[in-house]
Structure formats: C-alpha cells, structure tokens
Write a protein that holds these residues in place. Sequence first.
Motif, PDB file in Angstrom:
ATOM      1  N   ALA A  62      22.044  87.564  -2.717  1.00 57.02           N
ATOM      2  CA  ALA A  62      21.310  87.066  -3.440  1.00 57.02           C
ATOM      3  C   ALA A  62      21.626  87.336  -5.210  1.00 57.02           C
ATOM      4  N   ALA A  63      23.269  88.084  -5.771  1.00 54.02           N
ATOM      5  CA  ALA A  63      23.966  87.914  -6.574  1.00 54.02           C
ATOM      6  C   ALA A  63      24.612  87.195  -6.594  1.00 54.02           C
ATOM      7  N   ILE A  64      25.078  86.710  -5.462  1.00 53.07           N
ATOM      8  CA  ILE A  64      25.463  85.349  -5.686  1.00 53.07           C
ATOM      9  C   ILE A  64      25.007  84.018  -6.256  1.00 53.07           C
ATOM     10  N   GLN A  65      23.701  84.036  -6.048  1.00 48.40           N
ATOM     11  CA  GLN A  65      22.508  82.643  -6.119  1.00 48.40           C
ATOM     12  C   GLN A  65      22.270  83.091  -7.692  1.00 48.40           C
ATOM     13  N   VAL A  66      21.587  84.664  -8.686  1.00 43.06           N
ATOM     14  CA  VAL A  66      22.622  84.599  -9.756  1.00 43.06           C
ATOM     15  C   VAL A  66      23.113  84.416 -10.700  1.00 43.06           C
ATOM     16  N   ILE A  67      24.476  84.723 -10.092  1.00 42.27           N
ATOM     17  CA  ILE A  67      25.419  84.651 -10.537  1.00 42.27           C
ATOM     18  C   ILE A  67      25.716  82.611 -10.856  1.00 42.27           C
ATOM     19  N   LYS A  68      24.892  82.162  -9.407  1.00 43.89           N
ATOM     20  CA  LYS A  68      25.188  80.672 -10.103  1.00 43.89           C
ATOM     21  C   LYS A  68      24.275  79.723 -11.075  1.00 43.89           C
TER      22      LYS A  68
ATOM     23  N   SER B 250      28.758  86.418 -27.102  1.00 40.40           N
ATOM     24  CA  SER B 250      29.263  85.927 -28.867  1.00 40.40           C
ATOM     25  C   SER B 250      29.719  84.921 -27.368  1.00 40.40           C
ATOM     26  N   GLY B 251      30.788  84.247 -28.930  1.00 41.27           N
ATOM     27  CA  GLY B 251      31.740  82.459 -28.397  1.00 41.27           C
ATOM     28  C   GLY B 251      30.938  81.988 -27.818  1.00 41.27           C
ATOM     29  N   ASP B 252      31.272  80.927 -27.992  1.00 41.92           N
ATOM     30  CA  ASP B 252      30.826  79.630 -26.849  1.00 41.92           C
ATOM     31  C   ASP B 252      29.395  79.409 -26.034  1.00 41.92           C
ATOM     32  N   PHE B 253      29.317  80.706 -25.397  1.00 43.75           N
ATOM     33  CA  PHE B 253      28.056  80.634 -25.320  1.00 43.75           C
ATOM     34  C   PHE B 253      27.132  81.738 -25.459  1.00 43.75           C
ATOM     35  N   GLY B 254      27.307  81.857 -26.410  1.00 48.30           N
ATOM     36  CA  GLY B 254      26.458  83.582 -27.194  1.00 48.30           C
ATOM     37  C   GLY B 254      24.847  82.873 -27.137  1.00 48.30           C
ATOM     38  N   GLY B 255      24.159  84.129 -27.151  1.00 46.56           N
ATOM     39  CA  GLY B 255      23.104  84.167 -27.564  1.00 46.56           C
ATOM     40  C   GLY B 255      21.961  83.496 -26.039  1.00 46.56           C
ATOM     41  N   ARG B 256      22.837  82.541 -25.098  1.00 44.77           N
ATOM     42  CA  ARG B 256      22.362  82.569 -23.969  1.00 44.77           C
ATOM     43  C   ARG B 256      21.164  83.747 -22.878  1.00 44.77           C
ATOM     44  N   ARG B 257      20.427  83.348 -22.543  1.00 47.55           N
ATOM     45  CA  ARG B 257      19.608  84.600 -21.848  1.00 47.55           C
ATOM     46  C   ARG B 257      20.256  84.383 -20.123  1.00 47.55           C
ATOM     47  N   LEU B 258      20.479  85.471 -19.907  1.00 44.88           N
ATOM     48  CA  LEU B 258      21.095  85.693 -18.084  1.00 44.88           C
ATOM     49  C   LEU B 258      20.024  86.511 -17.464  1.00 44.88           C
ATOM     50  N   LYS B 259      19.630  85.698 -15.896  1.00 46.55           N
ATOM     51  CA  LYS B 259      19.116  86.547 -15.302  1.00 46.55           C
ATOM     52  C   LYS B 259      19.831  87.621 -14.391  1.00 46.55           C
TER      53      LYS B 259
ATOM     54  N   SER C 213      25.529  90.208 -11.214  1.00 43.37           N
ATOM     55  CA  SER C 213      25.446  88.682 -12.113  1.00 43.37           C
ATOM     56  C   SER C 213      26.012  87.427 -12.558  1.00 43.37           C
ATOM     57  N   GLY C 214      27.229  88.263 -12.988  1.00 45.93           N
ATOM     58  CA  GLY C 214      28.336  88.085 -13.338  1.00 45.93           C
ATOM     59  C   GLY C 214      28.664  87.548 -14.796  1.00 45.93           C
ATOM     60  N   ALA C 215      27.540  88.685 -15.684  1.00 44.60           N
ATOM     61  CA  ALA C 215      27.423  88.793 -16.637  1.00 44.60           C
ATOM     62  C   ALA C 215      28.848  88.604 -17.421  1.00 44.60           C
ATOM     63  N   LEU C 216      29.501  90.085 -16.820  1.00 41.27           N
ATOM     64  CA  LEU C 216      30.839  90.568 -17.934  1.00 41.27           C
ATOM     65  C   LEU C 216      32.093  88.877 -17.751  1.00 41.27           C
ATOM     66  N   GLY C 217      32.088  88.599 -16.572  1.00 37.40           N
ATOM     67  CA  GLY C 217      33.253  88.088 -16.256  1.00 37.40           C
ATOM     68  C   GLY C 217      32.746  85.929 -17.126  1.00 37.40           C
ATOM     69  N   ILE C 218      31.301  85.807 -17.252  1.00 35.50           N
ATOM     70  CA  ILE C 218      30.386  84.668 -18.352  1.00 35.50           C
ATOM     71  C   ILE C 218      30.748  85.523 -19.522  1.00 35.50           C
ATOM     72  N   GLU C 219      30.701  86.336 -20.325  1.00 35.95           N
ATOM     73  CA  GLU C 219      30.812  86.702 -21.322  1.00 35.95           C
ATOM     74  C   GLU C 219      32.680  86.651 -21.718  1.00 35.95           C
ATOM     75  N   ALA C 220      33.474  87.169 -21.154  1.00 39.24           N
ATOM     76  CA  ALA C 220      34.816  87.396 -20.942  1.00 39.24           C
ATOM     77  C   ALA C 220      34.908  85.627 -21.132  1.00 39.24           C
ATOM     78  N   VAL C 221      34.870  84.630 -20.518  1.00 39.01           N
ATOM     79  CA  VAL C 221      34.844  83.241 -20.524  1.00 39.01           C
ATOM     80  C   VAL C 221      34.629  82.814 -22.053  1.00 39.01           C
ATOM     81  N   SER C 222      32.685  83.245 -21.921  1.00 38.24           N
ATOM     82  CA  SER C 222      32.419  82.476 -23.730  1.00 38.24           C
ATOM     83  C   SER C 222      33.463  83.276 -24.370  1.00 38.24           C
TER      84      SER C 222
END
Length: 182
Positions: free
Chosen positions: A75-81, A5-14, A52-61
């Motif tokens: 590997a996680a840092i590459q995916v977060i980027k 949800s939010g500003d970035f809602g619906g975008r796929r995450l790796k 993957s950064g999913a929780l932090g990205i969701e919070a900003v969204s």
Amino acid sequence: MRIISGDFGGRRLKPVPGRATRPTTDKVKESIFNIIGPYFSGGQCLDLFAGSGALGIEAVSRGMDHAVLIDRQYAAIQVIKENVATTKAPERFKIIKTNAERALSQLQTPFDLVLLDPPYAQQKVVANLQFMQQAGLLNPAAQIMCETSSETVLPDTLTGFTFKGRHLYGLTAVTIYQKAGL
C-alpha cells in the motif's frame, strides 16, 4: 499533507491508508528541514522507511538531485508512486519495495542525506546507522535524520557520527547525526 517548500512546494500528497503507517505531520516535517537544510545544493537522499514518500519528496523539492524511497508495504509503494507522479519529475526518484535490511545490503550509492522514520515498535536505528557506516553508504559529512517516539532516546555518542541534537514535538522525537570526519 503537502510538499512544504521548493520546486514542488504546495502540492498535495496522499497518506498511506490504514494505521500501519504513521505520517510525519507538516509541522514536524517543516521543523526537520529547517534544522537539516532548509535547502540543498544537490546530493543523494535515502528515505529508508518511506511510508508516503513525503520526506524524500520534500528533500528533492528542496534541492537534492535524487532520492531512493524504500518501503516494504504494498500500500505504501502504491501511494509513493502516486505522490512521486505529482512532482512531474519521476526520474529524480527510485522506488524500491523491500525491507530495510535487504535494501541496505543491496544499495551501493553513498548518500548525503538519510531519513530514518521506522515504525516505532520496530526501531533498529543504531544498527541501521552502523551498517550504513560499515558498508560505505554515507558520503563525508552525510546528515542523518531519525524520527522516533519521544520515549526513545538515541545515544549522544555513536562511533563514526557526530550528534547534532534532539528535538521534541509532542509524541515525536527528531534526532540528527552527521557522519564524522571528512
């Protein structure tokens, strides 16, 4: 995985490849944000074991101004980027490759929301919370979300924090605290 949800809602995450990182399911993520949010009016977020950064990205969204995303795995840092790039707002994120203890000793900005989803076998949630409290890394009324194994029961009473509840989702437990006092 996706931004719910939010500003970035619906975008796929790796997801992070391999089995070293356990992603938070979309169902659990949605439940977490329904409990702690669901939307925010600004603030600083710390995602200490970002994966993957999913929780932090969701919070900003959902309205946090900025998130610091920390993980120790390359590997996680590459995916977060890559996942941050999908937001098209990379200036709202800071990505740091280091372990949790080193990160906490170096951070100086206090946070309004802390997301703790450590590897289940290496949980130091209480120690992390106590360090953040002593180091002044929590703003008044900061919310802390702890995702653990359902077998792990975090304390209801923790000096400096108000216990807000524990919710079970299969093998996952979500415990919420708020910094006590103003």
